[in-house]
Design a protein around this motif. Structure first.
Motif, PDB file in Angstrom:
ATOM      1  N   SER A  95       0.819  -1.206   0.000  1.00 14.01           N
ATOM      2  CA  SER A  95       0.000   0.000   0.000  1.00 14.01           C
ATOM      3  C   SER A  95       0.853   1.257   0.000  1.00 14.01           C
ATOM      4  N   VAL A  96       0.288   2.311  -0.566  1.00 16.76           N
ATOM      5  CA  VAL A  96       0.883   3.650  -0.516  1.00 16.76           C
ATOM      6  C   VAL A  96      -0.130   4.565   0.154  1.00 16.76           C
ATOM      7  N   PRO A  97       0.031   4.824   1.458  1.00 18.39           N
ATOM      8  CA  PRO A  97      -0.863   5.764   2.130  1.00 18.39           C
ATOM      9  C   PRO A  97      -0.261   7.159   2.195  1.00 18.39           C
ATOM     10  N   ALA A  98      -1.123   8.145   2.293  1.00 19.11           N
ATOM     11  CA  ALA A  98      -0.685   9.494   2.641  1.00 19.11           C
ATOM     12  C   ALA A  98      -0.764   9.591   4.160  1.00 19.11           C
ATOM     13  N   ALA A  99       0.260  10.152   4.773  1.00 17.52           N
ATOM     14  CA  ALA A  99       0.313  10.146   6.233  1.00 17.52           C
ATOM     15  C   ALA A  99       0.742  11.493   6.782  1.00 17.52           C
ATOM     16  N   ILE A 100       0.180  11.822   7.935  1.00 12.74           N
ATOM     17  CA  ILE A 100       0.647  12.948   8.736  1.00 12.74           C
ATOM     18  C   ILE A 100       1.002  12.381  10.102  1.00 12.74           C
ATOM     19  N   GLY A 101       1.330  13.216  11.046  1.00  7.25           N
ATOM     20  CA  GLY A 101       1.781  12.731  12.343  1.00  7.25           C
ATOM     21  C   GLY A 101       0.743  11.965  13.131  1.00  7.25           C
ATOM     22  N   VAL A 104      -6.469 -16.363 -11.674  1.00  7.25           N
ATOM     23  CA  VAL A 104      -5.234 -15.643 -11.964  1.00  7.25           C
ATOM     24  C   VAL A 104      -4.590 -16.372 -13.135  1.00  7.25           C
ATOM     25  N   GLY A 105      -4.671 -15.791 -14.328  1.00 10.14           N
ATOM     26  CA  GLY A 105      -4.258 -16.466 -15.543  1.00 10.14           C
ATOM     27  C   GLY A 105      -2.763 -16.729 -15.605  1.00 10.14           C
ATOM     28  N   PRO A 106      -2.345 -17.801 -16.314  1.00  6.55           N
ATOM     29  CA  PRO A 106      -0.917 -18.099 -16.484  1.00  6.55           C
ATOM     30  C   PRO A 106      -0.179 -16.927 -17.126  1.00  6.55           C
ATOM     31  N   GLY A 107       0.912 -16.517 -16.534  1.00  5.21           N
ATOM     32  CA  GLY A 107       1.708 -15.432 -17.088  1.00  5.21           C
ATOM     33  C   GLY A 107       1.113 -14.053 -16.897  1.00  5.21           C
ATOM     34  N   GLU A 108      -0.113 -13.976 -16.401  1.00  4.64           N
ATOM     35  CA  GLU A 108      -0.764 -12.666 -16.248  1.00  4.64           C
ATOM     36  C   GLU A 108      -0.176 -11.896 -15.078  1.00  4.64           C
ATOM     37  N   VAL A 109       0.000 -12.590 -13.968  1.00  2.54           N
ATOM     38  CA  VAL A 109       0.581 -11.984 -12.771  1.00  2.54           C
ATOM     39  C   VAL A 109       1.567 -12.982 -12.186  1.00  2.54           C
ATOM     40  N   GLY A 110       2.752 -12.539 -11.867  1.00  2.88           N
ATOM     41  CA  GLY A 110       3.752 -13.416 -11.285  1.00  2.88           C
ATOM     42  C   GLY A 110       4.289 -12.858  -9.985  1.00  2.88           C
ATOM     43  N   HIS A 111       5.156 -13.636  -9.353  1.00  6.69           N
ATOM     44  CA  HIS A 111       5.771 -13.198  -8.097  1.00  6.69           C
ATOM     45  C   HIS A 111       6.919 -12.246  -8.383  1.00  6.69           C
ATOM     46  N   VAL A 112       6.912 -11.101  -7.729  1.00 10.46           N
ATOM     47  CA  VAL A 112       8.035 -10.160  -7.746  1.00 10.46           C
ATOM     48  C   VAL A 112       8.216  -9.663  -6.321  1.00 10.46           C
ATOM     49  N   SER A 113       9.375  -9.087  -6.025  1.00 10.35           N
ATOM     50  CA  SER A 113       9.589  -8.533  -4.694  1.00 10.35           C
ATOM     51  C   SER A 113       8.637  -7.362  -4.470  1.00 10.35           C
ATOM     52  N   LYS A 114       8.369  -7.040  -3.217  1.00  8.61           N
ATOM     53  CA  LYS A 114       7.395  -5.994  -2.902  1.00  8.61           C
ATOM     54  C   LYS A 114       7.842  -4.609  -3.364  1.00  8.61           C
ATOM     55  N   THR A 115       9.148  -4.436  -3.611  1.00  3.95           N
ATOM     56  CA  THR A 115       9.607  -3.124  -4.061  1.00  3.95           C
ATOM     57  C   THR A 115       9.087  -2.772  -5.444  1.00  3.95           C
ATOM     58  N   ARG A 116       8.861  -3.786  -6.307  1.00  2.67           N
ATOM     59  CA  ARG A 116       8.411  -3.477  -7.664  1.00  2.67           C
ATOM     60  C   ARG A 116       6.985  -2.936  -7.696  1.00  2.67           C
ATOM     61  N   PRO A 117       5.991  -3.613  -7.064  1.00  2.99           N
ATOM     62  CA  PRO A 117       4.669  -2.989  -7.041  1.00  2.99           C
ATOM     63  C   PRO A 117       4.656  -1.670  -6.284  1.00  2.99           C
ATOM     64  N   ALA A 118       5.494  -1.536  -5.248  1.00  2.00           N
ATOM     65  CA  ALA A 118       5.557  -0.271  -4.506  1.00  2.00           C
ATOM     66  C   ALA A 118       5.990   0.859  -5.424  1.00  2.00           C
ATOM     67  N   LEU A 119       7.006   0.606  -6.241  1.00  5.03           N
ATOM     68  CA  LEU A 119       7.486   1.632  -7.164  1.00  5.03           C
ATOM     69  C   LEU A 119       6.426   1.954  -8.211  1.00  5.03           C
ATOM     70  N   GLY A 120       5.722   0.916  -8.686  1.00  8.13           N
ATOM     71  CA  GLY A 120       4.647   1.157  -9.646  1.00  8.13           C
ATOM     72  C   GLY A 120       3.527   1.997  -9.068  1.00  8.13           C
ATOM     73  N   LEU A 121       3.172   1.736  -7.806  1.00  7.13           N
ATOM     74  CA  LEU A 121       2.125   2.521  -7.151  1.00  7.13           C
ATOM     75  C   LEU A 121       2.562   3.971  -6.976  1.00  7.13           C
ATOM     76  N   LEU A 122       3.827   4.171  -6.600  1.00  5.44           N
ATOM     77  CA  LEU A 122       4.329   5.537  -6.453  1.00  5.44           C
ATOM     78  C   LEU A 122       4.324   6.277  -7.786  1.00  5.44           C
TER      79      LEU A 122
END
Length: 211
Positions: A41-47, A75-93
């Protein structure tokens, strides 16, 4: 109050194996491994509060090859695979930036802080960040460069190498350095406080020297 983007893994406890991405993995709400789904997840945060802006389901490695599971939850073959959490995080950002949502700083825990490639990707985009790192993460003085040994004339040239081994972050702190207490928010069990020290002029051991 300052606004930041925090990166986090949001767990959803599950029983059974029929939910997409469910596996026995670390569950932050329990502080241990348990059967759950995890969303990056990518949340917006304050204190004092945070609100998720986007999130994406994390697919554990066993789901990358579990065709029976994938068919059952569509979940179709080749449609979604395992990647480290940093990759979806970067995509979300990237997606939040495309929508014009920019913030002064990105904050993340050691799950992201141990990935030097992730740091570099944020720097390439011109984003500031604060990452938690393991105390035994190894680093070097920022100005240190590998030396090229002289070529002896036989065989291929020896690759450049550092004259001194990298050291852990704790080993790079001078004895007698004073740690400063910092309190940054009110938690569920009281104020959240820890001890900090600033290490200047160091870089991760596998990051290239600055040019």
């Amino acid at each position: 109050m300052a606004l930041s983007h925090g990166l986090d893994g949001v767990p959803f406890r599950k029983r059974g194996t029929v939910s997409a991405g469910v596996a026995r993995q670390y569950c932050g709400t329990l502080g241990k491994r348990a059967s759950c789904q995890v969303a990056v997840s990518v949340p917006a945060a304050i204190g004092t509060a945070s609100c998720p802006l986007m999130w994406e389901l994390f697919l554990p490695e066993e789901w990358a090859h579990g065709d029976g599971w994938r068919r059952r939850v569509r979940v179709g073959p080749g449609e979604v695979g395992h990647v480290s959490k940093t990759r979806p995080a970067l995509g979300l950002l990237d997606r939040t930036a495309e929508q014009g949502l920019t913030v002064p700083v990105i904050v993340a825990d050691t799950g992201y802080g141990r990935s030097v490639s992730f740091w570099l990707a944020l720097e390439e985009r011109g984003w500031s960040y604060v990452m938690a790192v393991d105390t035994e993460e190894i680093a070097r003085p920022a100005v240190t460069e590998p030396a090229q040994p002289e070529y002896g004339g036989l065989g291929p040239p020896t690759a450049p190498r550092y004259r001194e081994p990298a050291k852990s972050l704790t080993a790079l702190i001078d004895p007698g350095t004073r740690f400063e207490p910092v309190t940054w928010r009110q938690g569920s069990e009281g104020t959240v406080t820890s001890q900090f020290v600033v290490l200047e002029g160091v870089r991760p051991s596998d990051a290239a020297p600055p040019r």
